[in-house]
Design a protein around this motif. Structure first.
Motif, PDB file in Angstrom:
ATOM      1  N   ARG A 135      43.495  14.297  89.172  1.00  0.00           N
ATOM      2  CA  ARG A 135      42.990  14.987  87.975  1.00  0.00           C
ATOM      3  C   ARG A 135      42.055  14.118  87.147  1.00  0.00           C
ATOM      4  O   ARG A 135      41.385  14.617  86.241  1.00  0.00           O
ATOM      5  CB  ARG A 135      44.150  15.454  87.105  1.00  0.00           C
ATOM      6  N   GLY A 136      42.066  12.826  87.404  1.00  0.00           N
ATOM      7  CA  GLY A 136      41.193  11.917  86.652  1.00  0.00           C
ATOM      8  C   GLY A 136      41.639  11.714  85.217  1.00  0.00           C
ATOM      9  O   GLY A 136      40.828  11.460  84.339  1.00  0.00           O
ATOM     10  N   VAL A 137      42.937  11.833  84.984  1.00  0.00           N
ATOM     11  CA  VAL A 137      43.486  11.595  83.643  1.00  0.00           C
ATOM     12  C   VAL A 137      44.403  10.375  83.713  1.00  0.00           C
ATOM     13  O   VAL A 137      44.920  10.045  84.766  1.00  0.00           O
ATOM     14  CB  VAL A 137      44.282  12.815  83.115  1.00  0.00           C
ATOM     15  N   GLY A 138      44.575   9.700  82.598  1.00  0.00           N
ATOM     16  CA  GLY A 138      45.552   8.623  82.526  1.00  0.00           C
ATOM     17  C   GLY A 138      45.208   7.383  83.321  1.00  0.00           C
ATOM     18  O   GLY A 138      46.087   6.762  83.917  1.00  0.00           O
ATOM     19  N   MET A 139      43.952   7.002  83.332  1.00  0.00           N
ATOM     20  CA  MET A 139      43.568   5.817  84.091  1.00  0.00           C
ATOM     21  C   MET A 139      44.291   4.562  83.585  1.00  0.00           C
ATOM     22  O   MET A 139      44.679   3.707  84.370  1.00  0.00           O
ATOM     23  CB  MET A 139      42.053   5.612  84.044  1.00  0.00           C
ATOM     24  N   GLU A 140      44.495   4.473  82.283  1.00  0.00           N
ATOM     25  CA  GLU A 140      45.229   3.329  81.726  1.00  0.00           C
ATOM     26  C   GLU A 140      46.680   3.341  82.203  1.00  0.00           C
ATOM     27  O   GLU A 140      47.258   2.290  82.478  1.00  0.00           O
ATOM     28  CB  GLU A 140      45.164   3.321  80.195  1.00  0.00           C
ATOM     29  N   TRP A 141      47.267   4.519  82.291  1.00  0.00           N
ATOM     30  CA  TRP A 141      48.644   4.629  82.772  1.00  0.00           C
ATOM     31  C   TRP A 141      48.731   4.187  84.241  1.00  0.00           C
ATOM     32  O   TRP A 141      49.649   3.485  84.636  1.00  0.00           O
ATOM     33  CB  TRP A 141      49.158   6.053  82.606  1.00  0.00           C
ATOM     34  N   LEU A 142      47.747   4.600  85.047  1.00  0.00           N
ATOM     35  CA  LEU A 142      47.733   4.179  86.450  1.00  0.00           C
ATOM     36  C   LEU A 142      47.678   2.661  86.553  1.00  0.00           C
ATOM     37  O   LEU A 142      48.390   2.067  87.364  1.00  0.00           O
ATOM     38  CB  LEU A 142      46.556   4.797  87.182  1.00  0.00           C
ATOM     39  N   LYS A 143      46.847   2.038  85.741  1.00  0.00           N
ATOM     40  CA  LYS A 143      46.766   0.573  85.755  1.00  0.00           C
ATOM     41  C   LYS A 143      48.096  -0.042  85.364  1.00  0.00           C
ATOM     42  O   LYS A 143      48.561  -1.000  85.978  1.00  0.00           O
ATOM     43  CB  LYS A 143      45.663   0.094  84.824  1.00  0.00           C
ATOM     44  N   ARG A 144      48.722   0.502  84.336  1.00  0.00           N
ATOM     45  CA  ARG A 144      50.002  -0.028  83.869  1.00  0.00           C
ATOM     46  C   ARG A 144      51.077   0.114  84.955  1.00  0.00           C
ATOM     47  O   ARG A 144      51.950  -0.734  85.088  1.00  0.00           O
ATOM     48  CB  ARG A 144      50.438   0.713  82.607  1.00  0.00           C
ATOM     49  N   MET A 145      50.999   1.184  85.716  1.00  0.00           N
ATOM     50  CA  MET A 145      51.957   1.425  86.789  1.00  0.00           C
ATOM     51  C   MET A 145      51.639   0.617  88.041  1.00  0.00           C
ATOM     52  O   MET A 145      52.383   0.657  89.011  1.00  0.00           O
ATOM     53  CB  MET A 145      51.996   2.918  87.125  1.00  0.00           C
ATOM     54  N   GLY A 146      50.514  -0.082  88.034  1.00  0.00           N
ATOM     55  CA  GLY A 146      50.124  -0.875  89.194  1.00  0.00           C
ATOM     56  C   GLY A 146      49.518  -0.050  90.310  1.00  0.00           C
ATOM     57  O   GLY A 146      49.491  -0.463  91.461  1.00  0.00           O
ATOM     58  N   ALA A 147      49.042   1.133  89.961  1.00  0.00           N
ATOM     59  CA  ALA A 147      48.416   2.026  90.937  1.00  0.00           C
ATOM     60  C   ALA A 147      46.902   1.953  90.775  1.00  0.00           C
ATOM     61  O   ALA A 147      46.394   1.767  89.679  1.00  0.00           O
ATOM     62  CB  ALA A 147      48.893   3.464  90.710  1.00  0.00           C
ATOM     63  N   GLU A 148      46.211   2.105  91.869  1.00  0.00           N
ATOM     64  CA  GLU A 148      44.751   2.096  91.818  1.00  0.00           C
ATOM     65  C   GLU A 148      44.247   3.381  91.165  1.00  0.00           C
ATOM     66  O   GLU A 148      44.665   4.462  91.567  1.00  0.00           O
ATOM     67  CB  GLU A 148      44.168   1.980  93.230  1.00  0.00           C
ATOM     68  N   PRO A 149      43.379   3.257  90.185  1.00  0.00           N
ATOM     69  CA  PRO A 149      42.797   4.458  89.558  1.00  0.00           C
ATOM     70  C   PRO A 149      41.869   5.214  90.479  1.00  0.00           C
ATOM     71  O   PRO A 149      41.453   4.769  91.466  1.00  0.00           O
ATOM     72  CB  PRO A 149      42.025   3.926  88.354  1.00  0.00           C
TER      73      PRO A 149
END
Length: 81
Positions: free
Chosen positions: A67-81
């Protein structure tokens, strides 16, 4: 609104509950609500966790990414945006 270190750790473990475990989707959603109330998570990302709450095997991070939302959350979770 800040939680205690112990509460933060517990919620972090829950939001990272392994996929496929019984009730893990609901646990992830409950923890996501905790982070949302703290201002660490957007409403759009919380909605993804809500949609996945009954789907224990569904990875909410994949949908967040799609969906292209929450890029900062993905980074915090250690997931690639």
């Amino acid at each position: 609104m800040a939680g205690s270190d112990a509460e933060d750790r517990e919620q972090w473990e829950l939001v990272n509950a392994p996929l496929g475990e019984a009730w893990s989707g609901r646990a992830r959603y409950a923890a996501a609500m905790y982070f949302y109330k703290r201002g660490d998570l957007s409403a759009e990302v919380l909605e993804v966790y809500r949609l996945c709450s009954r789907l224990d095997s569904q990875d909410p991070l994949a949908i967040v990414r799609d969906r292209g939302v929450g890029m900062e959350w993905l980074k915090r979770m250690g997931a690639e945006p």
